[in-house]
Enzyme design. Structure first.
Site, PDB file in Angstrom:
ATOM      1  N   GLY A 167       0.747  -0.999   0.021  1.00 20.36           N
ATOM      2  CA  GLY A 167      -0.180   0.095   0.301  1.00 20.36           C
ATOM      3  C   GLY A 167       0.886   1.120  -0.160  1.00 20.36           C
ATOM      4  O   GLY A 167       1.989   1.154   0.272  1.00 20.36           O
ATOM      5  N   CYS A 168       0.342   2.214  -0.315  1.00 16.02           N
ATOM      6  CA  CYS A 168       1.196   3.495  -0.713  1.00 16.02           C
ATOM      7  C   CYS A 168       1.452   4.285   0.728  1.00 16.02           C
ATOM      8  O   CYS A 168       2.617   4.517   1.272  1.00 16.02           O
ATOM      9  CB  CYS A 168       0.549   4.576  -1.694  1.00 16.02           C
ATOM     10  SG  CYS A 168      -1.041   5.075  -1.480  1.00 16.02           S
ATOM     11  N   ASN A 169       0.292   4.091   1.447  1.00 13.48           N
ATOM     12  CA  ASN A 169       0.372   4.618   2.686  1.00 13.48           C
ATOM     13  C   ASN A 169       1.400   3.696   3.660  1.00 13.48           C
ATOM     14  O   ASN A 169       2.220   4.030   4.577  1.00 13.48           O
ATOM     15  CB  ASN A 169      -0.840   4.778   3.733  1.00 13.48           C
ATOM     16  CG  ASN A 169      -1.876   5.834   2.796  1.00 13.48           C
ATOM     17  OD1 ASN A 169      -1.696   6.816   2.304  1.00 13.48           O
ATOM     18  ND2 ASN A 169      -3.184   5.461   2.742  1.00 13.48           N
TER      19      ASN A 169
ATOM     20  N   THR B  60       4.793   4.224   2.981  1.00 11.78           N
ATOM     21  CA  THR B  60       5.488   5.590   3.683  1.00 11.78           C
ATOM     22  C   THR B  60       5.852   5.380   5.116  1.00 11.78           C
ATOM     23  O   THR B  60       6.807   5.780   5.634  1.00 11.78           O
ATOM     24  CB  THR B  60       4.426   6.795   3.417  1.00 11.78           C
ATOM     25  OG1 THR B  60       4.030   6.737   2.381  1.00 11.78           O
ATOM     26  CG2 THR B  60       5.029   8.112   3.974  1.00 11.78           C
TER      27      THR B  60
END
Lengths: 342, 342, 342, 342
Positions: free
Chosen positions: B148-150, B153
């Site tokens: 997931g992009c979150n 991060t």
């Protein structure tokens, strides 16, 4: 083979854009960067988006060596540029991104820029940098003058039309919507986010914008008579991009045909199918220019819309394309980056 | 050598981003593109920013040939992905960008996604795609699950800290500010420009966001015990970029040191000097992740800030990086594009 | 009855916002406007959105008359404010929007603002302007110190919680996302549209932001012991609005209940139903503050989100609300303007 | 005295804008709100920025009572409006915000909207709602047709010029830059933040936009002959505001003089000094329209720029202004809210 490039005025947006593009260029290497007030700083400090690159420190121009340099990009402010270039070693190949060498006529320069030119002999030597129309001259030039970003937008739409005589010459209206990076990194109240976002306004309206000097020069040359267009630029809340909406008299299909013919072999100019119009968001961060034509319910009228990224095709990308030509490299080297959307 | 790549689900933002990146990749060539509802259309019609590229027409998956295909990027919606991948020819190398194979545990998958997994054997086989920490496994994998992009991060900030034991495990807070492209091209009222611009709000707060499943899986594995972070994502009016502000207990210098050590040899992860913090605008359009650490006046507390582009390092860039590894190509091929600023 | 108001520092955003609000106030009339560097100009030239109003010309402070003036709004820069207010006629009622009188303790002032206070006797006299919690004192005050806009946001979320003892005192984290107008109309590179739009970053992180002085003062007073919160402000690309995400230990329902009880009779503070969270876009241009509470999957943890418009409830609207109290006018006079959405 | 108002179609942006304006209107009270698909919901749920107001629940139109209602605002979609209004109790005063009654000629309606009008007798009765030019008729009307927002912008610039014969009739070009809220709250891919922000494009170019029907009707009536303008609208990344740049032949001073004379007594139309041009950001959220005129270096040519807020002066503010007239209330009641800047 690797060529050595120096960028003067690297702390502005066009300087940074040159570094961004050269970062993935197969045969250019940056060997010098100047920035007067930021001399001694790392480029990655001034522009953190470039911090991953291995770049020379920013220096004052006088502290740079031009020994073995193949090409100089001069991204200095208007007026400063002519003073600096005059003092550079003779024989250096230079692409200037300022307004200083765009106008060939000394009187015209003085009229639009308010003072006599400081290097009139260079002014005569400089080749106008609208690549697709000055390609051969650029390839053999020592000094190339990058066009204004607004001027490039209007010319990509109009040069073939005026040259081929498919539009009237006395009722051309150029209405431009431009992103804010065209104004540079200067500290002006009107460029603050709080002032600019969520709105639009016209500026330098009524024939006051300096890029008119370029329109006059180029369009009159093509037409063989004086051509005076109307031109209103507008600032819109976007960082990059110029959308030019150009109103002409002429048959829309002939207008579209003239553009298609003119740009048939060009890598960077895309003429959309008749009736389709472009958007600045589809050229963002790239060296492409999209052109569209639509007819009008008013017979004999057509609208041409042009979109390009002011920092790339309108400025630093154009400069790199011209540098490639001057160095004898493949013209599109380093420039085929696809637009960034969304 | 040139490798053949197919992209399934090419009409969404991650699909288009893959095309953008592969456009200048030295050894990948796109030989197939699928888009169910837009089958028969040209990619340049669906995404005009890609119109200059010579690309295959969009087709239904069933109409694609996988003969001689070296890598498949699967950018389909969650749940669709597992059904499609199950039916692909055995032996195909696949990078999946959906959530379907991120969680290794079937029960965890069902808990976060609300139904039993449809391809549990593939779920077991899939390698988690956080490149810097699963590099060797990815190089030998047949199926890689993009993070997931979150989740990416938060993990770039926290994985070294939890692994090295320099932060407390029971009071980690992850506050994310994310650009809107992370929500995809779906037609939701809340994603309209008029709804979203000029404001900010939290969503999926209080432990409801599915990327928590990834945090739980990875952080607990590293710590050797259950770790449950607090995580609030926020939508901000920007197209790209995630800024993660992460609050931890621990000595700030030790935190910074652990990040510097962990990413010392990494091309895409930049740890800023102690006390400097990153901005999403400086990684836009690129595969870079910037990390910064600052101490606090409250002793024993530190703040880590991470910035990456959700569509690139958080998704399609990561996928391409993993594909490079799986194909034995240089890991950074096609990925060294500098961020686009401004 | 009509009261006469003077605004000092009318050429900044908070000054303009005061004029906007007073424009439709039923019983206030602007009789003087100062702006040092723009003295002699019309307000409608400096702020064209106010050009339809019949306003006095901008003057230097020394050229204004305070004869018959009922209330002075002082929207001058920090430090300037104290010097100017000291010299105003004794007895004038003043609402100060600067930071000069927010901290009651001289040592604290010096610590956060870096130099001794220039009007310590006024500092002692000033009443802190967080209307809902200092209403009675404000009504009788001669000098009211407007709160910081970030400080107001955090306090609306936390004051009832700390006062009522429903949250822990040692692990409070305040993560703010603020619009750019909070930084004023100053010419800083980081406030340019091209620098700020399409991104986010933290600033004054790690306990460096001056509004912490207010948090410390107010929270410690309520708790009867030192309270030191963690606080990270972030700049997001919006003109107005602050979104505060506040992480606390405590039972979420008790937290929500404490807020509902505290603000039961308040016109401007809206507590959303449990589990709903606010957005800055829904308070834009208004004096309202929206508060929401959500629990967390981590037991004993809750998240409070507060949204207000920094220029209105966070600054000029608050100032007008306080002026109404000081003048004995209906507290909400001129302040019931509905938010502007979209 | 308090008048009772009903809003049909309250879940769209123009409906919400009506509620926002009426919220501080001294003598209007909202007694009914309709929204077909959202019947049963609270207005504050559909539009949280209105949650502080005490409003009736949303209902289906058939469930509303029109007993004792003084004015109905009909903010329904085009075509729906005529069907609904036809069925409302006879004698009700109605301000319609849709396109249904803007064109007086049945054939013109069918030409621009693609089907025969469903209530041709009402079409004849309706008064065109451009307040400043139809004031007397509006005051006595039962059914007023709100103008298109683009149509209003162009007409404020051109009506006095065509009426007074100070511009040529055959070469008028209207280039509009419009904010996205004009497109309503509809779920279209092109209205997503990720698609729209950071760019600009033309739409309905070449004589295809329906507001041309209004230009044709009104300009031809004034000129006493057919007038066919060229008109290109553009979408720019702003929520509110229309900037119209209008190119005309004529003496610029005469053009400016005609505008000044026409709007001398008008509260909401501000003609800037000759040579100054307006910005949409200075009318945001207000009922004001700013007009500016500049000459051109091309003799006999002038440029007029008009700015208004499409949701206020271009739609709901105009509707309220007309309702005030129809009810015999002070025309500017509830409408003197100052623009919100920044």
């Amino acid at each position: 083979m690797t060529y050595s490039a120096v960028i003067l005025g690297a702390s502005g947006y066009t300087g940074a854009e040159l570094v961004r593009l050269i970062a993935t260029h197969p045969s250019l290497r940056i060997t010098g960067l100047s920035a007067d007030r930021k001399a001694g700083m790392a480029m990655g400090t001034v522009f953190p988006h470039l911090r991953h690159l291995d770049l020379p420190e920013l220096r004052k121009i006088g502290d740079l060596s031009f020994e073995g340099v193949d090409i100089v990009f001069c991204a200095l402010p208007h007026a400063t540029s002519q003073a600096v270039i005059k003092e550079l070693p003779a024989g250096l190949k230079i692409v200037d991104l300022s307004a200083d060498f765009r106008l060939r006529d000394a009187a015209e320069y003085e009229r639009w820029y308010g003072k006599p030119h400081g290097a009139p002999e260079l002014q005569k030597e400089a080749v106008y940098g609208l690549t697709e129309f000055y390609r051969d001259k650029i390839a053999g030039a020592r000094l190339v003058a990058g066009t204004g970003c607004n001027a490039a937008t209007g010319q990509y739409a109009l040069v073939p039309l005026i040259r081929d005589g498919v539009v009237g010459l006395d009722d051309i209206v150029i209405d431009l919507k431009t992103g804010v990076s065209g104004a540079g990194r200067s500290l002006k109240e009107g460029l603050l986010h709080a002032e600019l976002s969520e709105g639009a306004h016209a500026y330098s309206a009524g024939g006051a914008h300096r890029h008119l000097g370029e329109f006059d020069q180029e369009f009159s040359r093509l037409a063989g008579r004086d051509v005076r267009v109307q031109f209103t630029p507008h600032l819109i809340p976007a960082n990059r991009g110029i959308l030019g909406t150009i109103y002409v008299s002429g048959e829309a299909e002939a207008v579209h045909g003239a553009l298609e013919a003119a740009y048939a072999g060009e890598r960077f100019i895309e003429v959309l199918p008749f009736g389709e119009l472009p958007s600045t968001r589809h050229v963002r961060g790239s060296n492409f220019c999209h052109l569209g034509v639509v007819g009008d319910r008013v017979p004999g009228r057509a609208t041409v819309v042009a979109a390009l990224d002011n920092l790339t095709k309108g400025s630093s990308g154009q400069a790199l394309q011209n540098a490639n030509l001057m160095l004898g490299i493949e013209e599109e080297a380093g420039l085929m980056l696809a637009p960034v959307f969304p």
